[in-house]
Design a protein around this motif. Structure first.
Motif, PDB file in Angstrom:
ATOM      1  N   ILE A  40      -1.178  -5.583  -7.342  1.00 12.84           N
ATOM      2  CA  ILE A  40       0.024  -5.019  -6.716  1.00 12.84           C
ATOM      3  C   ILE A  40       0.818  -6.106  -5.992  1.00 12.84           C
ATOM      4  O   ILE A  40       1.401  -5.867  -4.927  1.00 12.84           O
ATOM      5  CB  ILE A  40      -0.324  -3.842  -5.781  1.00 12.84           C
ATOM      6  CG1 ILE A  40      -1.344  -4.242  -4.719  1.00 12.84           C
ATOM      7  CG2 ILE A  40      -0.791  -2.638  -6.573  1.00 12.84           C
ATOM      8  CD1 ILE A  40      -1.568  -3.188  -3.652  1.00 12.84           C
ATOM      9  N   GLY A  41       0.888  -7.251  -6.589  1.00 12.55           N
ATOM     10  CA  GLY A  41       1.603  -8.375  -5.992  1.00 12.55           C
ATOM     11  C   GLY A  41       3.082  -8.102  -5.775  1.00 12.55           C
ATOM     12  O   GLY A  41       3.654  -8.501  -4.751  1.00 12.55           O
ATOM     13  N   GLU A  42       3.700  -7.425  -6.712  1.00  8.48           N
ATOM     14  CA  GLU A  42       5.128  -7.107  -6.598  1.00  8.48           C
ATOM     15  C   GLU A  42       5.384  -6.250  -5.361  1.00  8.48           C
ATOM     16  O   GLU A  42       6.326  -6.496  -4.596  1.00  8.48           O
ATOM     17  CB  GLU A  42       5.588  -6.379  -7.861  1.00  8.48           C
ATOM     18  CG  GLU A  42       7.061  -6.098  -7.932  1.00  8.48           C
ATOM     19  CD  GLU A  42       7.435  -5.417  -9.241  1.00  8.48           C
ATOM     20  OE1 GLU A  42       8.145  -4.401  -9.169  1.00  8.48           O
ATOM     21  OE2 GLU A  42       7.028  -5.897 -10.317  1.00  8.48           O
ATOM     22  N   GLU A  43       4.539  -5.261  -5.155  1.00 10.33           N
ATOM     23  CA  GLU A  43       4.681  -4.370  -4.005  1.00 10.33           C
ATOM     24  C   GLU A  43       4.431  -5.127  -2.697  1.00 10.33           C
ATOM     25  O   GLU A  43       5.176  -4.963  -1.728  1.00 10.33           O
ATOM     26  CB  GLU A  43       3.713  -3.194  -4.120  1.00 10.33           C
ATOM     27  CG  GLU A  43       4.040  -2.236  -5.248  1.00 10.33           C
ATOM     28  CD  GLU A  43       3.522  -2.674  -6.620  1.00 10.33           C
ATOM     29  OE1 GLU A  43       3.706  -1.908  -7.573  1.00 10.33           O
ATOM     30  OE2 GLU A  43       2.942  -3.778  -6.743  1.00 10.33           O
ATOM     31  N   TYR A  44       3.388  -5.962  -2.672  1.00  9.18           N
ATOM     32  CA  TYR A  44       3.074  -6.721  -1.459  1.00  9.18           C
ATOM     33  C   TYR A  44       4.179  -7.726  -1.141  1.00  9.18           C
ATOM     34  O   TYR A  44       4.509  -7.939   0.017  1.00  9.18           O
ATOM     35  CB  TYR A  44       1.713  -7.396  -1.587  1.00  9.18           C
ATOM     36  CG  TYR A  44       0.605  -6.606  -0.928  1.00  9.18           C
ATOM     37  CD1 TYR A  44       0.527  -5.223  -1.070  1.00  9.18           C
ATOM     38  CD2 TYR A  44      -0.359  -7.222  -0.157  1.00  9.18           C
ATOM     39  CE1 TYR A  44      -0.468  -4.497  -0.472  1.00  9.18           C
ATOM     40  CE2 TYR A  44      -1.363  -6.505   0.455  1.00  9.18           C
ATOM     41  CZ  TYR A  44      -1.411  -5.139   0.302  1.00  9.18           C
ATOM     42  OH  TYR A  44      -2.399  -4.418   0.913  1.00  9.18           O
ATOM     43  N   LEU A  45       4.742  -8.346  -2.161  1.00  6.75           N
ATOM     44  CA  LEU A  45       5.835  -9.288  -1.932  1.00  6.75           C
ATOM     45  C   LEU A  45       7.050  -8.571  -1.340  1.00  6.75           C
ATOM     46  O   LEU A  45       7.687  -9.079  -0.412  1.00  6.75           O
ATOM     47  CB  LEU A  45       6.210  -9.995  -3.235  1.00  6.75           C
ATOM     48  CG  LEU A  45       7.356 -11.003  -3.131  1.00  6.75           C
ATOM     49  CD1 LEU A  45       7.018 -12.118  -2.143  1.00  6.75           C
ATOM     50  CD2 LEU A  45       7.680 -11.566  -4.497  1.00  6.75           C
ATOM     51  N   LYS A  46       7.352  -7.395  -1.854  1.00  3.14           N
ATOM     52  CA  LYS A  46       8.480  -6.629  -1.323  1.00  3.14           C
ATOM     53  C   LYS A  46       8.229  -6.246   0.134  1.00  3.14           C
ATOM     54  O   LYS A  46       9.124  -6.366   0.983  1.00  3.14           O
ATOM     55  CB  LYS A  46       8.726  -5.386  -2.173  1.00  3.14           C
ATOM     56  CG  LYS A  46       9.956  -4.622  -1.761  1.00  3.14           C
ATOM     57  CD  LYS A  46      10.278  -3.493  -2.716  1.00  3.14           C
ATOM     58  CE  LYS A  46      11.546  -2.789  -2.284  1.00  3.14           C
ATOM     59  NZ  LYS A  46      11.884  -1.678  -3.149  1.00  3.14           N
TER      60      LYS A  46
END
Length: 131
Positions: A40-46
């Motif tokens: 869930i890197g995309e979510e954590y980056l956001k």
């Protein structure tokens, strides 16, 4: 965290537990060492960028929403010893061809895979997965 800022020396505070990333950011921390970022890197980056940039008055609420939306997947990625859950999730997402681990490590149990699978579906990371 406050003491590190007052000292005026470079010192970075990182969450070492994925469930604590949001609260660490709220307290002025700088990020985290994240096992779940593979999934869930995309979510954590956001979430991280919202907390860092503070572009609108709802930034903290929006980051909190991401935290709560991903929390079930985060929990399930630690239901069995790492790296089995992360590798299983990446396989379900089509990133890896299989979730086979080298001994002495073993893959997730079918029951745990089912729980992880359902949370990935609910988060929208996969449409469906049939082993």
């Amino acid at each position: 965290i406050k003491a590190t800022k007052v000292a005026n020396k470079p010192f970075y505070v990182l969450a070492g537990e994925d469930r604590n990333t949001y609260s660490t950011l709220c307290l002025g921390g700088h990020g985290g060492i994240s096992a779940v970022a593979h999934v869930i890197g995309e979510e954590y980056l956001k979430m991280y960028n919202l907390m860092l940039e503070k572009k609108d008055k709802n930034y903290q609420y929006n980051a909190l929403a991401i935290h709560y939306n991903t929390l079930e997947v985060v929990k399930n990625l630690f239901m069995e010893p790492n790296p089995a859950p992360v590798k299983a999730a990446l396989h379900m997402m089509g990133v890896l061809p299989n979730d086979i681990l080298r001994l002495p490590l073993v893959s997730m149990t079918p029951e745990s895979k089912g729980i992880l699978r359902q949370s990935l579906i609910e988060l929208g990371k996969i449409k469906d997965y049939k082993p």
